[in-house]
Design an enzyme around this catalytic site. Sequence first.
Site, PDB file in Angstrom:
ATOM      1  N   HIS A 127       0.701  -1.129  -0.288  1.00 38.94           N
ATOM      2  CA  HIS A 127      -0.490  -0.159  -0.078  1.00 38.94           C
ATOM      3  C   HIS A 127       0.489   1.471  -0.340  1.00 38.94           C
ATOM      4  CE1 HIS A 127      -3.286   2.033   1.197  1.00 38.94           C
ATOM      5  NE2 HIS A 127      -3.661   1.539   0.438  1.00 38.94           N
ATOM      6  N   ASP A 188      -7.365   3.967   8.489  1.00 39.99           N
ATOM      7  CA  ASP A 188      -8.884   4.117   8.452  1.00 39.99           C
ATOM      8  C   ASP A 188      -9.187   2.978   7.401  1.00 39.99           C
ATOM      9  OD1 ASP A 188      -8.626   8.211   7.533  1.00 39.99           O
ATOM     10  OD2 ASP A 188      -8.851   6.577   9.265  1.00 39.99           O
ATOM     11  N   GLU A 299     -12.302  12.944  13.640  1.00 39.76           N
ATOM     12  CA  GLU A 299     -11.600  13.045  11.393  1.00 39.76           C
ATOM     13  C   GLU A 299     -12.956  14.403  11.349  1.00 39.76           C
ATOM     14  OE1 GLU A 299     -11.273  10.410   8.992  1.00 39.76           O
ATOM     15  OE2 GLU A 299      -9.568   9.282  10.546  1.00 39.76           O
TER      16      GLU A 299
END
Length: 548
Positions: A127, A188, A299
Amino acid sequence: MSSSLLLPFFSFLQQNSILLLRCLAVLFLSCITARINLYSNLPFTIPSVSGSDSPNILSSLKTLTLDGYFSFDELHHAARDFGNRYQFLPSAILRPKSVSDIATTIKHILQLGPSSKLTIAARGHGHSLQGQAQAHGGVVINMESLQEPKMQVHTGELPYVDVSGGELWINILHESLKYGLAPKSWTDYLHLTVGGTLSNAGISGQAFRHGPQISNVYQLEVVTGKGEVVSCSEKQNADLFHGVLGGLGQFGIIARARIALEPAPKMVKWIRVLYSDFSMFTRDQEYLISAENTFDYIEGFVIINRTGLLNNWRSFFNPQDPLKASQFKSDGRTLFCLEMTKNFNPDETDVMNQEVESLLSQLNYIPSTLFASEVSYVEFLDRVHMSEIKLRSKGLWEVPHPWLNLLIPRSRIHDFAEEVFGKILTDTSNGPVLIYPLHRSKWDSRTSTVIPNEDIFYLVAFLSSAVPSSTGTDGLEHILTQNKRILDFCETARLGIKQYLPHYTTQEEWRAHFGPRWETFVQRKSAYDPLAILAPGQKIFRKAIPFS
């Protein structure tokens, strides 16, 4: 001079003077460090395929006794990552079954000496954004192949889970929930490996309370650039422990981690509200992260020129006032969304709702934009994966992701917003723009992660996706140009920002990034990876090269 030529000389000295031996060893390591620094001051360049190691050196990997194995074909998977912008082909992929496989491979490459160009990159779920987990012409270690140690959850007064560095956070969630427990701090997106996130920091909406993931680690097992397997913690080999956390893979490969756990809720109250005034938005965010009794996740994100925004939320969220919500128009506006959750168990619903109402009454959001939903804890934490499934079905997941993540001091966040939101950034159709505050006190300054020097700072993340071959505003070049304009403004205005998931190509830029902590970073590199074998894709150091 190679280490093999020095061995007979060292043997002689050992019989005559231990003190002199130590002095010469320090001198030798200092020379290596100087050589690393000399070559690293040059702009980082990717060697051509013709510059890779000879077939004899590569074939020597086949002679190693391993529990796992090397792959020398079908290497293209290890030459890609989520950023989908760089593709650097390795010479081999190691699929380890044990930690000793990793140590054996590193020791072998170390023994080949500085004349070999082989380097090593640990790859988790791939990632990374700019080739950080790639090793051109080197060896990529597929950490997800690592089968030991098996995951073990330990209950008690201070519960924790022992996991492999190649374990996915989503698997940790499911296993720890069997004991009514879960990690405290998240990212997340949960389909990432432990070693990957701990090498950066690991940030999400719980970090204002618990700190990043690197603040919630009790112990690590690390394979250094010398091939040594070292257990480390705050009390044992503390310098390596703190160096590896947020260390961008420079000092060792995380083979095992002991992660702090806490009692897990079953349900989550998930809330979104909108603001049109940035000052009120940030004031409320800062109030919430500092309140004693507050939400469990906080957030925010920026919305520019998004039509029918609230209608898009209706499939998952319920508006508090459906009539007023239907009359709200988002067309052409710059809005700021505050996103919050409150954890609860089914028998606590009434108390939870009272606490939520009390907190909401202190906020200054646009009343008609209150949307809420109740979902399971797992459903909330794994929410991005649901979006991934939809995007993959449309062929929109494996596209370039030119993300830009910034940490901005609280004192300059309004200057940043005034210039960027609505001027440089004129719409948010290419992907979400996250923005939320964090407490410096929740971060350990002994780790390698660099953050702004203020008590409160903001994460601002431009999570753009580019449409392949597009030359418009959704194309890669447009987004990269936009990112550069943002960075240029930050530098010109001297905002004092730091990049999160940083990417630079020269050591001068890295030196500026680390600031006064650069010397410590270099010293740790010299101590734990003196030939600069590890994580070449970060482009911080180049493997030591003989002068001849």
